[in-house]
Design a protein around this motif. Structure first.
Motif, PDB file in Angstrom:
ATOM      1  N   ARG A  95       0.828  -1.197   0.000  1.00  0.00           N
ATOM      2  CA  ARG A  95       0.000   0.000   0.000  1.00  0.00           C
ATOM      3  C   ARG A  95       0.868   1.254   0.000  1.00  0.00           C
ATOM      4  O   ARG A  95       0.436   2.326  -0.400  1.00  0.00           O
ATOM      5  CB  ARG A  95      -0.922   0.008   1.207  1.00  0.00           C
ATOM      6  N   GLN A  96       2.086   1.111   0.472  1.00  0.00           N
ATOM      7  CA  GLN A  96       3.096   2.150   0.298  1.00  0.00           C
ATOM      8  C   GLN A  96       4.378   1.495  -0.196  1.00  0.00           C
ATOM      9  O   GLN A  96       4.742   0.409   0.261  1.00  0.00           O
ATOM     10  CB  GLN A  96       3.388   2.886   1.602  1.00  0.00           C
ATOM     11  N   TRP A  98       7.978   3.428  -1.430  1.00  0.00           N
ATOM     12  CA  TRP A  98       8.675   4.621  -1.898  1.00  0.00           C
ATOM     13  C   TRP A  98      10.104   4.678  -1.373  1.00  0.00           C
ATOM     14  O   TRP A  98      10.460   4.002  -0.408  1.00  0.00           O
ATOM     15  CB  TRP A  98       7.921   5.899  -1.520  1.00  0.00           C
ATOM     16  N   ARG A 113       4.695   4.988  -4.609  1.00  0.00           N
ATOM     17  CA  ARG A 113       3.310   4.978  -4.137  1.00  0.00           C
ATOM     18  C   ARG A 113       3.310   5.396  -2.672  1.00  0.00           C
ATOM     19  O   ARG A 113       3.981   4.790  -1.833  1.00  0.00           O
ATOM     20  CB  ARG A 113       2.693   3.595  -4.291  1.00  0.00           C
ATOM     21  N   GLN A 114       2.535   6.428  -2.348  1.00  0.00           N
ATOM     22  CA  GLN A 114       2.548   6.965  -0.989  1.00  0.00           C
ATOM     23  C   GLN A 114       1.256   7.716  -0.697  1.00  0.00           C
ATOM     24  O   GLN A 114       0.428   7.937  -1.570  1.00  0.00           O
ATOM     25  CB  GLN A 114       3.759   7.870  -0.789  1.00  0.00           C
ATOM     26  N   TYR A 115       1.088   8.090   0.579  1.00  0.00           N
ATOM     27  CA  TYR A 115      -0.082   8.865   0.971  1.00  0.00           C
ATOM     28  C   TYR A 115      -0.101  10.199   0.241  1.00  0.00           C
ATOM     29  O   TYR A 115       0.935  10.852   0.070  1.00  0.00           O
ATOM     30  CB  TYR A 115      -0.073   9.123   2.475  1.00  0.00           C
ATOM     31  N   ASN A 116      -1.309  10.626  -0.173  1.00  0.00           N
ATOM     32  CA  ASN A 116      -1.401  11.924  -0.832  1.00  0.00           C
ATOM     33  C   ASN A 116      -1.515  13.046   0.201  1.00  0.00           C
ATOM     34  O   ASN A 116      -1.630  12.811   1.404  1.00  0.00           O
ATOM     35  CB  ASN A 116      -2.549  11.950  -1.851  1.00  0.00           C
ATOM     36  N   ASP A 120      -2.457  13.399   4.316  1.00  0.00           N
ATOM     37  CA  ASP A 120      -1.445  13.972   5.206  1.00  0.00           C
ATOM     38  C   ASP A 120      -2.014  15.110   6.049  1.00  0.00           C
ATOM     39  O   ASP A 120      -1.751  15.187   7.251  1.00  0.00           O
ATOM     40  CB  ASP A 120      -0.261  14.498   4.391  1.00  0.00           C
ATOM     41  N   ARG A 149      -4.144   7.606  -1.333  1.00  0.00           N
ATOM     42  CA  ARG A 149      -2.804   7.374  -1.880  1.00  0.00           C
ATOM     43  C   ARG A 149      -2.835   7.627  -3.379  1.00  0.00           C
ATOM     44  O   ARG A 149      -3.882   7.569  -4.014  1.00  0.00           O
ATOM     45  CB  ARG A 149      -2.344   5.931  -1.624  1.00  0.00           C
ATOM     46  N   GLN A 150      -1.654   7.856  -3.951  1.00  0.00           N
ATOM     47  CA  GLN A 150      -1.506   7.936  -5.394  1.00  0.00           C
ATOM     48  C   GLN A 150      -0.280   7.146  -5.823  1.00  0.00           C
ATOM     49  O   GLN A 150       0.736   7.104  -5.105  1.00  0.00           O
ATOM     50  CB  GLN A 150      -1.366   9.388  -5.873  1.00  0.00           C
ATOM     51  N   ASP A 151      -0.378   6.532  -7.013  1.00  0.00           N
ATOM     52  CA  ASP A 151       0.763   5.834  -7.600  1.00  0.00           C
ATOM     53  C   ASP A 151       1.701   6.843  -8.266  1.00  0.00           C
ATOM     54  O   ASP A 151       1.318   7.978  -8.557  1.00  0.00           O
ATOM     55  CB  ASP A 151       0.295   4.835  -8.664  1.00  0.00           C
TER      56      ASP A 151
END
Length: 353
Positions: A95-96, A98, A113-116, A120, A149-151
Protein backbone atom coordinates in the motif's frame (compact mmCIF):
# COMPACT_ATOMS: atom_id res chain seq x y z
CA UNK A 1 49.35 -14.85 11.29
CA UNK A 2 49.38 -11.68 13.36
CA UNK A 3 49.10 -9.57 10.18
CA UNK A 4 46.07 -11.56 9.01
CA UNK A 5 44.36 -11.20 12.38
CA UNK A 6 45.04 -7.46 12.35
CA UNK A 7 43.60 -7.12 8.83
CA UNK A 8 40.47 -9.04 9.82
CA UNK A 9 39.95 -6.89 12.91
CA UNK A 10 40.27 -3.69 10.86
CA UNK A 11 37.78 -5.03 8.29
CA UNK A 12 35.34 -6.01 11.02
CA UNK A 13 35.59 -2.59 12.65
CA UNK A 14 35.04 -0.76 9.35
CA UNK A 15 32.08 -3.00 8.50
CA UNK A 16 30.48 -2.34 11.88
CA UNK A 17 30.92 1.41 11.41
CA UNK A 18 29.24 1.25 8.01
CA UNK A 19 26.29 -0.73 9.35
CA UNK A 20 25.96 1.64 12.29
CA UNK A 21 25.02 4.37 9.84
CA UNK A 22 21.99 2.44 8.58
CA UNK A 23 18.85 1.14 10.26
CA UNK A 24 16.04 -1.15 9.15
CA UNK A 25 12.92 -1.05 11.35
CA UNK A 26 10.09 -3.55 11.21
CA UNK A 27 6.77 -2.11 12.44
CA UNK A 28 3.12 -2.97 12.38
CA UNK A 29 -0.38 -2.97 13.83
CA UNK A 30 -2.61 -5.94 14.53
CA UNK A 31 -6.21 -4.87 15.15
CA UNK A 32 -9.30 -7.07 15.36
CA UNK A 33 -12.79 -6.37 16.60
CA UNK A 34 -16.37 -7.61 16.94
CA UNK A 35 -18.92 -5.43 15.14
CA UNK A 36 -22.71 -5.31 15.05
CA UNK A 37 -24.51 -3.36 12.30
CA UNK A 38 -28.24 -2.70 12.01
CA UNK A 39 -30.03 -2.63 8.63
CA UNK A 40 -27.01 -4.31 7.07
CA UNK A 41 -29.28 -6.63 5.08
CA UNK A 42 -32.96 -6.44 4.21
CA UNK A 43 -34.71 -6.34 7.57
CA UNK A 44 -31.84 -7.83 9.56
CA UNK A 45 -28.67 -6.88 11.40
CA UNK A 46 -25.17 -8.29 10.91
CA UNK A 47 -22.54 -9.57 13.33
CA UNK A 48 -18.93 -9.78 12.21
CA UNK A 49 -15.34 -10.29 13.26
CA UNK A 50 -13.70 -7.34 11.51
CA UNK A 51 -9.99 -7.08 10.56
CA UNK A 52 -9.57 -3.57 11.91
CA UNK A 53 -11.80 -1.42 14.09
CA UNK A 54 -9.67 1.62 14.89
CA UNK A 55 -6.73 0.81 12.57
CA UNK A 56 -6.18 -1.38 9.56
CA UNK A 57 -3.74 -4.17 10.35
CA UNK A 58 -0.38 -3.71 8.61
CA UNK A 59 3.23 -4.79 8.42
CA UNK A 60 5.88 -2.34 7.29
CA UNK A 61 9.59 -1.74 6.88
CA UNK A 62 11.31 1.61 7.34
CA UNK A 63 14.87 2.05 6.08
CA UNK A 64 17.19 4.95 6.99
CA UNK A 65 20.82 5.44 6.00
CA UNK A 66 22.73 8.35 7.51
CA UNK A 67 25.06 9.56 4.76
CA UNK A 68 26.55 12.42 6.78
CA UNK A 69 26.27 16.17 6.45
CA UNK A 70 22.62 16.13 7.46
CA UNK A 71 21.70 13.89 4.51
CA UNK A 72 19.77 10.62 4.81
CA UNK A 73 18.45 8.02 2.39
CA UNK A 74 15.00 6.74 3.37
CA UNK A 75 12.60 4.08 2.09
CA UNK A 76 9.31 2.47 3.12
CA UNK A 77 7.37 -0.68 2.23
CA UNK A 78 3.99 -1.21 3.89
CA UNK A 79 1.61 -4.14 3.45
CA UNK A 80 -2.02 -4.13 4.62
CA UNK A 81 -3.67 -7.37 5.72
CA UNK A 82 -6.96 -8.64 7.11
CA UNK A 83 -6.29 -9.90 10.63
CA UNK A 84 -9.45 -12.02 10.69
CA UNK A 85 -8.48 -14.13 7.66
CA UNK A 86 -4.78 -13.45 7.09
CA UNK A 87 -5.52 -12.42 3.52
CA UNK A 88 -4.35 -9.39 1.57
CA UNK A 89 -6.55 -6.38 2.39
CA UNK A 90 -6.31 -4.77 -1.07
CA UNK A 91 -5.32 -5.56 -4.64
CA UNK A 92 -2.07 -3.64 -4.20
CA UNK A 93 0.13 -5.82 -1.98
CA UNK A 94 2.30 -2.85 -1.00
CA UNK A 95 0.00 0.00 0.00
CA UNK A 96 3.10 2.15 0.30
CA UNK A 97 6.35 1.65 -1.62
CA UNK A 98 8.67 4.62 -1.90
CA UNK A 99 12.29 5.74 -1.66
CA UNK A 100 13.69 9.19 -0.97
CA UNK A 101 16.34 11.60 0.23
CA UNK A 102 16.05 13.76 3.35
CA UNK A 103 18.17 16.81 4.11
CA UNK A 104 18.24 18.74 7.37
CA UNK A 105 18.54 21.93 5.32
CA UNK A 106 16.44 21.36 2.19
CA UNK A 107 13.61 19.06 3.23
CA UNK A 108 12.59 15.65 1.92
CA UNK A 109 11.77 14.25 -1.51
CA UNK A 110 10.15 10.82 -1.93
CA UNK A 111 9.24 8.85 -5.06
CA UNK A 112 6.75 5.98 -5.43
CA UNK A 113 3.31 4.98 -4.14
CA UNK A 114 2.55 6.97 -0.99
CA UNK A 115 -0.08 8.87 0.97
CA UNK A 116 -1.40 11.92 -0.83
CA UNK A 117 -1.46 15.41 0.64
CA UNK A 118 -5.17 15.25 1.56
CA UNK A 119 -4.55 12.26 3.80
CA UNK A 120 -1.45 13.97 5.21
CA UNK A 121 -3.30 17.16 6.19
CA UNK A 122 -6.24 15.26 7.72
CA UNK A 123 -4.12 12.98 9.88
CA UNK A 124 -1.39 15.45 10.87
CA UNK A 125 -3.36 18.63 11.50
CA UNK A 126 -7.02 18.00 12.35
CA UNK A 127 -7.36 14.28 12.95
CA UNK A 128 -10.81 13.20 14.09
CA UNK A 129 -9.52 11.69 17.35
CA UNK A 130 -6.44 12.50 19.40
CA UNK A 131 -5.43 8.88 20.06
CA UNK A 132 -6.24 7.61 16.55
CA UNK A 133 -6.46 9.75 13.39
CA UNK A 134 -9.71 8.10 12.29
CA UNK A 135 -11.87 5.01 12.88
CA UNK A 136 -10.88 2.41 10.31
CA UNK A 137 -14.35 0.80 10.35
CA UNK A 138 -16.18 4.15 10.21
CA UNK A 139 -14.29 6.92 8.40
CA UNK A 140 -16.50 9.20 6.27
CA UNK A 141 -13.83 11.92 6.22
CA UNK A 142 -11.41 9.66 4.34
CA UNK A 143 -14.05 9.36 1.60
CA UNK A 144 -13.08 12.86 0.48
CA UNK A 145 -9.33 12.18 0.34
CA UNK A 146 -9.38 10.87 -3.25
CA UNK A 147 -8.25 7.38 -2.39
CA UNK A 148 -5.75 8.52 0.29
CA UNK A 149 -2.80 7.37 -1.88
CA UNK A 150 -1.51 7.94 -5.39
CA UNK A 151 0.76 5.83 -7.60
CA UNK A 152 3.86 7.14 -9.40
CA UNK A 153 4.12 10.13 -7.09
CA UNK A 154 6.93 12.57 -6.45
CA UNK A 155 6.40 14.37 -3.15
CA UNK A 156 8.46 17.19 -1.65
CA UNK A 157 8.14 18.14 2.04
CA UNK A 158 9.77 21.07 3.78
CA UNK A 159 9.58 22.40 7.34
CA UNK A 160 10.68 25.67 8.89
CA UNK A 161 9.83 26.09 12.55
CA UNK A 162 6.06 25.71 12.94
CA UNK A 163 5.42 25.77 9.16
CA UNK A 164 5.23 22.67 6.99
CA UNK A 165 4.56 22.52 3.27
CA UNK A 166 4.16 19.65 0.81
CA UNK A 167 3.89 19.42 -2.96
CA UNK A 168 2.91 16.28 -4.88
CA UNK A 169 3.02 15.51 -8.62
CA UNK A 170 2.15 12.31 -10.48
CA UNK A 171 2.78 11.99 -14.22
CA UNK A 172 -0.29 9.84 -14.93
CA UNK A 173 0.88 6.42 -16.04
CA UNK A 174 -1.35 3.47 -16.90
CA UNK A 175 -5.09 3.52 -17.53
CA UNK A 176 -6.43 4.87 -14.25
CA UNK A 177 -6.78 8.41 -12.92
CA UNK A 178 -3.20 8.75 -11.66
CA UNK A 179 -2.16 12.17 -12.93
CA UNK A 180 -2.13 14.51 -9.94
CA UNK A 181 -0.85 17.86 -8.73
CA UNK A 182 -1.40 19.60 -5.41
CA UNK A 183 0.02 21.07 -2.26
CA UNK A 184 -0.60 21.68 1.42
CA UNK A 185 0.41 24.28 3.99
CA UNK A 186 0.30 23.67 7.74
CA UNK A 187 1.06 25.78 10.82
CA UNK A 188 1.41 24.09 14.21
CA UNK A 189 2.65 25.85 17.32
CA UNK A 190 1.80 25.00 20.91
CA UNK A 191 -1.88 24.14 21.32
CA UNK A 192 -2.94 25.28 17.81
CA UNK A 193 -2.62 23.52 14.45
CA UNK A 194 -4.24 24.87 11.26
CA UNK A 195 -3.83 24.04 7.60
CA UNK A 196 -5.29 23.45 4.19
CA UNK A 197 -4.65 21.52 0.99
CA UNK A 198 -5.61 21.35 -2.67
CA UNK A 199 -5.33 18.31 -4.94
CA UNK A 200 -6.35 17.77 -8.57
CA UNK A 201 -6.46 14.29 -10.08
CA UNK A 202 -6.97 13.65 -13.81
CA UNK A 203 -7.78 10.50 -15.78
CA UNK A 204 -6.55 9.45 -19.22
CA UNK A 205 -9.51 11.16 -20.93
CA UNK A 206 -8.75 14.51 -19.28
CA UNK A 207 -11.61 14.35 -16.75
CA UNK A 208 -10.69 15.95 -13.44
CA UNK A 209 -11.67 15.92 -9.80
CA UNK A 210 -10.61 18.86 -7.65
CA UNK A 211 -10.43 18.56 -3.87
CA UNK A 212 -10.04 21.29 -1.26
CA UNK A 213 -9.85 21.03 2.52
CA UNK A 214 -9.06 23.31 5.46
CA UNK A 215 -9.34 23.06 9.21
CA UNK A 216 -7.66 23.21 12.56
CA UNK A 217 -7.28 21.62 15.96
CA UNK A 218 -6.77 22.85 19.52
CA UNK A 219 -5.19 20.95 22.43
CA UNK A 220 -5.28 22.06 26.06
CA UNK A 221 -4.39 19.63 28.83
CA UNK A 222 -6.77 16.65 28.52
CA UNK A 223 -8.93 18.39 25.86
CA UNK A 224 -8.62 18.05 22.10
CA UNK A 225 -11.02 19.71 19.63
CA UNK A 226 -11.01 19.84 15.83
CA UNK A 227 -13.05 21.35 13.02
CA UNK A 228 -12.66 20.89 9.25
CA UNK A 229 -14.26 21.44 5.86
CA UNK A 230 -13.71 19.58 2.58
CA UNK A 231 -15.14 19.51 -0.93
CA UNK A 232 -14.72 17.39 -4.08
CA UNK A 233 -15.78 18.66 -7.53
CA UNK A 234 -16.06 16.09 -10.33
CA UNK A 235 -16.15 16.32 -14.10
CA UNK A 236 -18.80 14.00 -15.52
CA UNK A 237 -17.44 10.69 -16.69
CA UNK A 238 -17.10 6.97 -15.99
CA UNK A 239 -13.45 6.65 -14.94
CA UNK A 240 -13.09 9.12 -12.11
CA UNK A 241 -16.34 8.16 -10.45
CA UNK A 242 -15.83 4.59 -9.24
CA UNK A 243 -12.31 5.33 -8.01
CA UNK A 244 -12.87 8.53 -6.08
CA UNK A 245 -16.53 8.81 -5.17
CA UNK A 246 -16.67 5.61 -3.12
CA UNK A 247 -15.86 5.74 0.55
CA UNK A 248 -18.71 7.48 2.35
CA UNK A 249 -19.93 4.34 4.10
CA UNK A 250 -21.63 2.78 1.10
CA UNK A 251 -22.58 0.74 -0.73
CA UNK A 252 -25.65 2.64 -1.76
CA UNK A 253 -26.17 5.48 -4.21
CA UNK A 254 -23.23 7.22 -2.59
CA UNK A 255 -21.33 4.55 -4.51
CA UNK A 256 -23.86 3.22 -7.04
CA UNK A 257 -24.21 6.68 -8.58
CA UNK A 258 -20.45 7.07 -8.58
CA UNK A 259 -20.30 7.92 -12.29
CA UNK A 260 -22.84 10.69 -11.76
CA UNK A 261 -21.51 12.57 -8.72
CA UNK A 262 -21.06 16.28 -9.40
CA UNK A 263 -20.05 17.80 -6.07
CA UNK A 264 -19.56 16.61 -2.51
CA UNK A 265 -19.09 18.77 0.59
CA UNK A 266 -18.41 17.86 4.20
CA UNK A 267 -18.00 19.71 7.47
CA UNK A 268 -17.01 17.88 10.62
CA UNK A 269 -16.02 18.50 14.20
CA UNK A 270 -15.09 16.52 17.25
CA UNK A 271 -14.01 16.57 20.86
CA UNK A 272 -11.77 14.21 22.83
CA UNK A 273 -11.18 14.16 26.59
CA UNK A 274 -8.48 12.22 28.41
CA UNK A 275 -10.12 11.07 31.64
CA UNK A 276 -7.01 9.31 32.94
CA UNK A 277 -3.54 8.62 31.51
CA UNK A 278 -5.01 5.37 30.15
CA UNK A 279 -8.61 6.28 29.24
CA UNK A 280 -9.75 8.57 26.41
CA UNK A 281 -13.30 9.26 25.28
CA UNK A 282 -14.23 11.11 22.11
CA UNK A 283 -17.08 12.00 19.81
CA UNK A 284 -17.23 13.23 16.22
CA UNK A 285 -19.95 14.46 13.85
CA UNK A 286 -19.79 14.67 10.05
CA UNK A 287 -22.34 16.35 7.77
CA UNK A 288 -22.07 15.76 4.02
CA UNK A 289 -24.04 16.86 0.97
CA UNK A 290 -23.89 15.46 -2.54
CA UNK A 291 -25.22 16.64 -5.92
CA UNK A 292 -25.51 14.67 -9.16
CA UNK A 293 -25.46 15.33 -12.88
CA UNK A 294 -28.48 13.17 -13.79
CA UNK A 295 -29.75 10.72 -11.18
CA UNK A 296 -31.35 13.32 -8.90
CA UNK A 297 -32.08 17.02 -8.89
CA UNK A 298 -32.13 17.09 -5.09
CA UNK A 299 -29.10 17.59 -2.91
CA UNK A 300 -28.48 14.42 -0.93
CA UNK A 301 -27.72 14.95 2.75
CA UNK A 302 -25.85 12.61 5.08
CA UNK A 303 -25.30 12.68 8.84
CA UNK A 304 -22.64 10.61 10.59
CA UNK A 305 -21.89 10.40 14.32
CA UNK A 306 -19.49 8.24 16.34
CA UNK A 307 -18.34 7.97 19.96
CA UNK A 308 -15.30 6.00 21.12
CA UNK A 309 -13.80 4.98 24.46
CA UNK A 310 -10.19 3.80 24.32
CA UNK A 311 -8.27 2.26 27.22
CA UNK A 312 -4.50 1.77 26.97
CA UNK A 313 -3.11 -1.24 28.82
CA UNK A 314 0.38 -0.10 27.81
CA UNK A 315 2.12 2.13 25.25
CA UNK A 316 1.53 -0.53 22.60
CA UNK A 317 -1.74 -2.27 23.45
CA UNK A 318 -5.22 -0.79 23.85
CA UNK A 319 -8.83 -1.90 23.88
CA UNK A 320 -11.69 0.17 22.45
CA UNK A 321 -15.47 0.39 22.36
CA UNK A 322 -17.28 2.36 19.64
CA UNK A 323 -20.84 3.27 18.62
CA UNK A 324 -21.89 5.01 15.40
CA UNK A 325 -25.02 6.17 13.60
CA UNK A 326 -25.64 7.09 9.95
CA UNK A 327 -28.70 8.81 8.49
CA UNK A 328 -29.36 9.82 4.88
CA UNK A 329 -32.00 12.41 4.08
CA UNK A 330 -33.33 13.85 0.82
CA UNK A 331 -31.91 13.21 -2.62
CA UNK A 332 -31.00 9.80 -4.04
CA UNK A 333 -28.67 8.69 -1.28
CA UNK A 334 -29.49 5.25 0.13
CA UNK A 335 -27.74 2.12 1.33
CA UNK A 336 -27.81 -0.79 -1.13
CA UNK A 337 -30.76 -2.42 0.68
CA UNK A 338 -32.79 0.81 0.51
CA UNK A 339 -32.24 1.75 4.16
CA UNK A 340 -31.70 5.39 5.08
CA UNK A 341 -30.58 4.75 8.67
CA UNK A 342 -27.96 2.45 10.10
CA UNK A 343 -26.39 1.99 13.53
CA UNK A 344 -23.25 0.20 14.53
CA UNK A 345 -21.26 -0.83 17.58
CA UNK A 346 -17.95 -2.59 18.09
CA UNK A 347 -15.34 -3.63 20.61
CA UNK A 348 -11.78 -4.50 19.70
CA UNK A 349 -8.17 -4.96 20.66
CA UNK A 350 -5.19 -3.28 18.98
CA UNK A 351 -1.47 -3.91 19.34
CA UNK A 352 1.28 -1.78 17.81
CA UNK A 353 4.87 -2.89 17.42
Amino acid sequence: MKKAALALSILAASTSAAWAQSSVTLYGIVDAGLRWTSNANVGSSEKQVIPGGMSQSRLGINVTEDMGGGLKAIANLEHRLSSDTGQVAAADFWRQSWVGIQSSDFGRITVGRQYNILFDIYTSTYASFKYSPYIEAYKPEIGLSLGARQDNMVKYLFESGPIRGEIQVSAGEGTGPNKSVGGLLRYADGPIAVGGAYLQVEDQAGRKVKAYTAGGAWTSGPWYANLSWATNKFDAGPILGPTYTAGLLGPGLLNAAANDVKKRDMISGGLTYQLTPQLNIGGHYWYATQTHYVVSTQKGKSHYFAVVADYAFSKRTDVYAEMDYTRFSEGAVRFANGATKRGGAMVGLRHRF
